[in-house]
Design a protein around this motif. Structure first.
Motif, short mmCIF file in Angstrom:
data_model
loop_
_atom_site.label_atom_id
_atom_site.label_comp_id
_atom_site.label_asym_id
_atom_site.label_seq_id
_atom_site.Cartn_x
_atom_site.Cartn_y
_atom_site.Cartn_z
N LEU A 174 54.72 -9.09 50.57
CA LEU A 174 54.73 -9.28 52.02
C LEU A 174 56.01 -10.02 52.43
O LEU A 174 56.47 -10.91 51.73
CB LEU A 174 53.49 -10.09 52.45
CG LEU A 174 52.16 -9.33 52.37
CD1 LEU A 174 50.99 -10.26 52.69
CD2 LEU A 174 52.18 -8.14 53.33
N ILE B 194 49.46 -3.95 57.27
CA ILE B 194 50.58 -4.59 57.97
C ILE B 194 50.81 -3.88 59.29
O ILE B 194 50.81 -2.64 59.33
CB ILE B 194 51.87 -4.48 57.11
CG1 ILE B 194 51.64 -5.08 55.71
CG2 ILE B 194 53.05 -5.15 57.80
CD1 ILE B 194 52.79 -4.83 54.73
N VAL C 110 50.88 -9.52 59.42
CA VAL C 110 49.85 -9.26 58.41
C VAL C 110 48.47 -9.20 59.06
O VAL C 110 47.97 -10.18 59.58
CB VAL C 110 49.87 -10.36 57.32
CG1 VAL C 110 48.80 -10.07 56.25
CG2 VAL C 110 51.25 -10.44 56.67
N ARG D 228 45.82 -7.74 57.27
CA ARG D 228 44.96 -8.10 56.13
C ARG D 228 45.85 -8.32 54.91
O ARG D 228 46.60 -7.42 54.53
CB ARG D 228 43.96 -6.97 55.84
CG ARG D 228 43.05 -7.28 54.65
CD ARG D 228 42.06 -6.17 54.38
NE ARG D 228 42.62 -5.17 53.45
CZ ARG D 228 41.93 -4.09 53.07
NH1 ARG D 228 40.72 -3.86 53.58
NH2 ARG D 228 42.45 -3.22 52.21
N LYS D 229 45.79 -9.50 54.33
CA LYS D 229 46.55 -9.76 53.10
C LYS D 229 45.71 -9.25 51.94
O LYS D 229 44.56 -9.67 51.77
CB LYS D 229 46.83 -11.25 52.95
CG LYS D 229 47.61 -11.61 51.68
CD LYS D 229 48.05 -13.05 51.64
CE LYS D 229 48.76 -13.47 50.35
NZ LYS D 229 49.16 -12.41 49.42
N ASN E 159 47.33 -4.41 51.32
CA ASN E 159 47.75 -5.11 52.55
C ASN E 159 47.63 -4.17 53.74
O ASN E 159 47.95 -2.98 53.60
CB ASN E 159 49.23 -5.53 52.44
CG ASN E 159 49.50 -6.41 51.23
OD1 ASN E 159 48.79 -7.40 51.02
ND2 ASN E 159 50.48 -6.06 50.42
N SER F 255 50.27 -1.08 50.28
CA SER F 255 50.25 -1.50 51.69
C SER F 255 50.07 -0.31 52.60
O SER F 255 50.59 0.78 52.31
CB SER F 255 51.58 -2.18 52.07
OG SER F 255 51.66 -3.46 51.48
N ASP G 165 56.43 -9.99 58.45
CA ASP G 165 55.37 -8.96 58.53
C ASP G 165 54.25 -9.44 59.44
O ASP G 165 53.85 -10.60 59.37
CB ASP G 165 54.77 -8.68 57.13
CG ASP G 165 55.63 -7.73 56.32
OD1 ASP G 165 55.49 -7.72 55.08
OD2 ASP G 165 56.45 -6.98 56.92
#
Ligand code: HBI
Ligand code: FE
Length: 292
Positions: free
Chosen positions: A266, A209, A272, A274-275, A207, A229, A270
């Protein structure tokens, strides 16, 4: 050059500082530096932030030989007043924070053996000098590192080192910074790692974040694996403002009773960028080592 070893029983800064003994590096040591440097500079192309490459130029860092700290410090002092000080390896938190608060970066004076090229337990001169030192020529990043050091003693007096270690982990060691073509690497742990530099940017598992101070202070991490992450700052100036405007000690009190957050999950609030697919860690045993 003997392998490094933590001097965690040292108390004062002076007890941690050693000579670099640049003349004692063997041809094999210089060759290891040269191999690591050349491979990593080409791995970082397109993956590390422009600020990082600019800082290599400012420092005049090349791959030929292991840098002589005294020579390197001339450019570093001229840029931001910081200097690199040789230590044997990891040092206790108290002298570590004191040195940062004094614009001194403690860098291991030993280099890994050829057989340890891709991973070693303890930060060596390549991790410290290629990973951490260059961005100390960037004024806003250098100010952040100074403020981080200054926050250290308060953290030790107010049971906040656990939180500060997470901030260290998700910015200084494994931070990403936004750029015109997406998040780029600046954290020393990724800058100095062949595998993680590619994984953090190219592999869709993790991820990305948007940096948020409270989220980072509450998010645990594993010290012995790639990150699930990465937190992405907009700029070093913004990182400095976000982290230094809010007094940390009240934050430690406020967060102490809140549950730890996971880098594998997640949160609703958050930001986000990019997940991640989670592909990399899908086989992690349910309970890996406890998140720090
Ligand atoms: N010692 N030489 C060295 N380098 C580090 O990055 C370092 C350290 N001691 C303590 C430490 N980092 C961390 O525990 C702090 O960031 C909390
Ligand atoms: Fe480090």
């Amino acid at each position: 050059m003997s392998a490094g070893h933590a001097v965690l029983n040292a108390k004062t800064v002076d007890e941690c500082i050693v000579d670099q003994n640049w003349d004692q590096y063997s041809p094999e040591d210089h060759d290891t530096w040269n191999k690591l440097f050349s491979r990593q500079v080409s791995t970082l192309k397109g993956r590390a932030c422009d600020e990082y490459f600019e800082s290599l130029r400012v420092l005049g860092l090349t791959g030929e030989t292991i840098p002589d700290f005294e020579k390197m410090n001339k450019s570093l002092r001229a840029a931001t007043g910081w200097e690199v000080v040789p230590v044997q390896g990891l040092i206790p938190s108290r002298p570590f924070f004191s040195m940062l608060a004094n614009k001194q970066f403690p860098a291991g004076n030993f280099i890994r053996k050829p057989e340890e090229l891709d991973y070693l337990e303890e930060p060596d001169i390549f991790h410290d000098v290629f990973g951490h030192v260059p961005l100390l020529t960037h004024p806003a990043y250098a100010d952040y590192m100074l403020a981080y050091g200054r926050a250290g003693h308060d953290a030790m007096e107010n049971k906040g080192v656990k939180f500060l270690a997470r901030l260290n982990w998700y910015t200084i060691e494994f931070g990403l910074i936004n750029s015109a073509d997406g998040p780029k690497i600046y954290g020393a742990g990724i800058v100095s790692s062949y595998g993680e530099a590619k994984y953090a940017i190219d592999n869709p598992s993790s991820n990305h974040i948007g940096f948020d101070l409270e989220r980072v202070l509450r998010t645990g991490y594993y010290i012995d694996d790639l990150q699930a992450s990465y937190f992405v700052v907009d700029s070093f100036e913004k990182l400095f403002e976000e982290c230094i405007e809010r007094p940390f000690v009240p934050l430690y009190e406020e967060l102490r009773d809140k549950p730890q957050l996971s880098p594998f999950v997640l949160e609703d609030d958050d930001n986000v960028i990019r997940k991640g697919s989670g592909e990399y860690w899908k086989d992690f045993p349910a309970i890996k080592t406890k998140l720090k």
